[in-house]
Write a protein that holds these residues in place. Sequence first.
Motif, PDB file in Angstrom:
ATOM      1  N   GLU A 393       0.694  -1.530  -0.033  1.00  0.00           N
ATOM      2  CA  GLU A 393      -0.008   0.048  -0.004  1.00  0.00           C
ATOM      3  C   GLU A 393       0.999   1.270   0.035  1.00  0.00           C
ATOM      4  O   GLU A 393       0.576   2.390  -0.571  1.00  0.00           O
ATOM      5  CB  GLU A 393      -0.982   0.160   1.111  1.00  0.00           C
ATOM      6  N   ARG A 394       2.066   1.248   0.515  1.00  0.00           N
ATOM      7  CA  ARG A 394       2.645   2.360   0.695  1.00  0.00           C
ATOM      8  C   ARG A 394       3.859   2.251  -0.488  1.00  0.00           C
ATOM      9  O   ARG A 394       4.653   3.377  -0.446  1.00  0.00           O
ATOM     10  CB  ARG A 394       3.817   2.092   2.039  1.00  0.00           C
ATOM     11  N   GLY A 395       3.693   1.720  -1.408  1.00  0.00           N
ATOM     12  CA  GLY A 395       4.457   1.729  -2.630  1.00  0.00           C
ATOM     13  C   GLY A 395       5.519   0.941  -2.868  1.00  0.00           C
ATOM     14  O   GLY A 395       6.325   0.858  -3.673  1.00  0.00           O
ATOM     15  N   ALA A 396       5.908  -0.011  -1.973  1.00  0.00           N
ATOM     16  CA  ALA A 396       6.905  -0.865  -2.196  1.00  0.00           C
ATOM     17  C   ALA A 396       6.829  -2.025  -3.109  1.00  0.00           C
ATOM     18  O   ALA A 396       5.514  -2.553  -3.520  1.00  0.00           O
ATOM     19  CB  ALA A 396       7.253  -1.709  -0.943  1.00  0.00           C
ATOM     20  N   ARG A 397       7.602  -2.536  -3.591  1.00  0.00           N
ATOM     21  CA  ARG A 397       7.842  -3.636  -4.659  1.00  0.00           C
ATOM     22  C   ARG A 397       7.361  -5.047  -3.559  1.00  0.00           C
ATOM     23  O   ARG A 397       8.136  -5.062  -2.670  1.00  0.00           O
ATOM     24  CB  ARG A 397       8.737  -3.694  -5.389  1.00  0.00           C
ATOM     25  N   LEU A 398       6.655  -5.798  -4.150  1.00  0.00           N
ATOM     26  CA  LEU A 398       6.407  -6.749  -3.069  1.00  0.00           C
ATOM     27  C   LEU A 398       6.765  -8.163  -3.670  1.00  0.00           C
ATOM     28  O   LEU A 398       6.351  -8.651  -4.757  1.00  0.00           O
ATOM     29  CB  LEU A 398       4.835  -6.882  -2.926  1.00  0.00           C
TER      30      LEU A 398
END
Length: 641
Positions: A393-398
């Motif tokens: 949700e905070r924009g990291a690559r998962l």
Amino acid sequence: MCGIIGYIGPRNATSVILNGLRRLEYRGYDSAGIAILGAHGIHVTRAVGKLSNLELRMKNEENDSQFSILNSSFSVGIGHTRWATHGGVTEHNAHPHLNDAGTVAVIQNGIIENFVELKHELQAEGVRFRSETDTEVIPHLVDLYMKAGMPFVRAAFAAIARLQGSNAVVMMSAQEPDKLIATRLGNAGGIVIGINPDEAFVASDIPGILDYTRNVIFLEDGEVAIAQAGQVGVYRLDGAPVSKQRHVIAWDPVSAEKGEYRHFMQKEIFEQARAVTDTLRGRVNFETGEVTLESLALTDTGTGRHGDKGITQSPGRPVTLSRIATVACGTSKHAGLIGKFLIERIARIPVEVDYGSEYRYRDPIVEPGMAVLGITQSGETADTLAAMSAGKERGARLWAIVNAIGSQAERMAEGVIHMRAGPEIGVCSTKTFLTSIVDQYLLACALAQHANVQTFERSNVDSFSLARDLAHLPGLISQTLKPDPIYEALANRFHDRRHFLFLGRGINYPIALEGALKLKEISYIHAEGYPAGEMKHGPIALIDERMPVVCIAVQDGVYEKMISQIEQVKARGGIVIAIATEGDDAIGRKADYVINVPAAPELLTPALTAIPMQRLAYEMAVRLGCDVDQPRNLAKSVTVE
Ligand code: G6P
């Protein structure tokens, strides 16, 4: 997860073998092949893809007048489902492999550590290789010895003696068609032999032969079986006969699955060389050291051959990786701590490791260009999933490292690396721990090697050579799994203690945490894992002559520091159980008990030192009569917060 089936007896070998391979299909494979002794010698059929492709090809060949079964009262053959280790998924790399004359056929599971040397030696003798596999050295070696005058069986023994690493091998020959030779070297693949009055079966896994027999023997490390219709002789490599106990496999599916082991946890501990072999399959070129995680291909779409999903983004555009935040629970968190060490050392990317249950509540800082890596064997742990979502949700690559295919963690993540440990039934994680360490070692090497990945700092280690070291890992794990009376002795001596302390440093500090977790999970003995250097800031107050202290003191970069910790424990009357490198005599003079692990490159040591932790906890729990596979209050998959 290659499958092996062999048959000798009055039934139609082709149908027995195909049926057996079908029973092993669930383990996964990329190609299959079968060798049957026909009227014109050994006939090999191989096909890429599903077993049905092989069956179709065989059907077509049946119509070919060249191919007919030797005679109707006796039939012999071997079959294999391959999952590539050396060389791509092609028909010529599929097993069985033959010598030049086509008189010896061989199938194999595992990694032949010295295959490059053996190949060069054979090439110098004029042998031309038709595949890129390590397996192919075996039929050529047997052939070499046969040409030197040895009969098949002796030549087979001589060839087997040359193989290094952890392997299971089965072979047949047109010269002595009434025999199948099977061997198990280490633990990369089991060999079970089924015996009926007039026939014999060989398999890598019990389910492959259960339709035909329940009377079996299991080969141990370093044993060779000569299977003939209705009889089996087992020998050591030097030719000395071994008397084997016959087992009758019970009919219920659980006993059938457990096989020779008392508990699933025990089985899963002893399966680890094989699990790690599977983790490595097709991901490392052992000649060049190049690591290919298809999940790291520079694409943002697509599914890899083994179902690994793409990790990085647009084709051709360099990807900056500022840092990795690993989130995990329990044993997986400990694997993450080892991964931090590996990724920072090998790829020079900063890694932070959080409990899944803590990450989202600390308002984590997430910047674009970082990755959140969830490690979870079940892929369903609620806390880990929530932490992964928070990162996304905070924009990291998962990314995710998972064992359970199709699990939520896998579905959520953009990039997935599978553990490939196979089903783990025991609640206490063992083989998923080792395979998730290996996955992170591979990830670290791949990130270091990938020209398109820009890392925090340039790596100064040779990730290619580190990746080549992995070829030795299944063999080293097998050595660590050798029978050792020390575990039972320690359980007898210390099962009445209520507290244990585990100490480690550097890359082996998380193993101290894992050792303590294993012990408390299944034997209900309170245990604490501590970084050894911290002992003086608290735990030292606990040490007295009743306190066993397990010290992981292998010969790594912090060995000397560990020795001084051991001395401090001894000075306060504590009991030291040292996990030490084989051949380290000095430590024997300081510690009360020593458990040996083989010498290994430093970054591979946690995959070895983890094993004594598991074996010690297991023996302790058995001694205490605990429910090893289903410890109280615990679950394999914790889907609540
Ligand atoms: C449970 C299991 C542990 C496991 C932990 C995390 O507590 O008993 O063995 O380490 O969950 O599980 P995961 O599936 O996320 O790796």
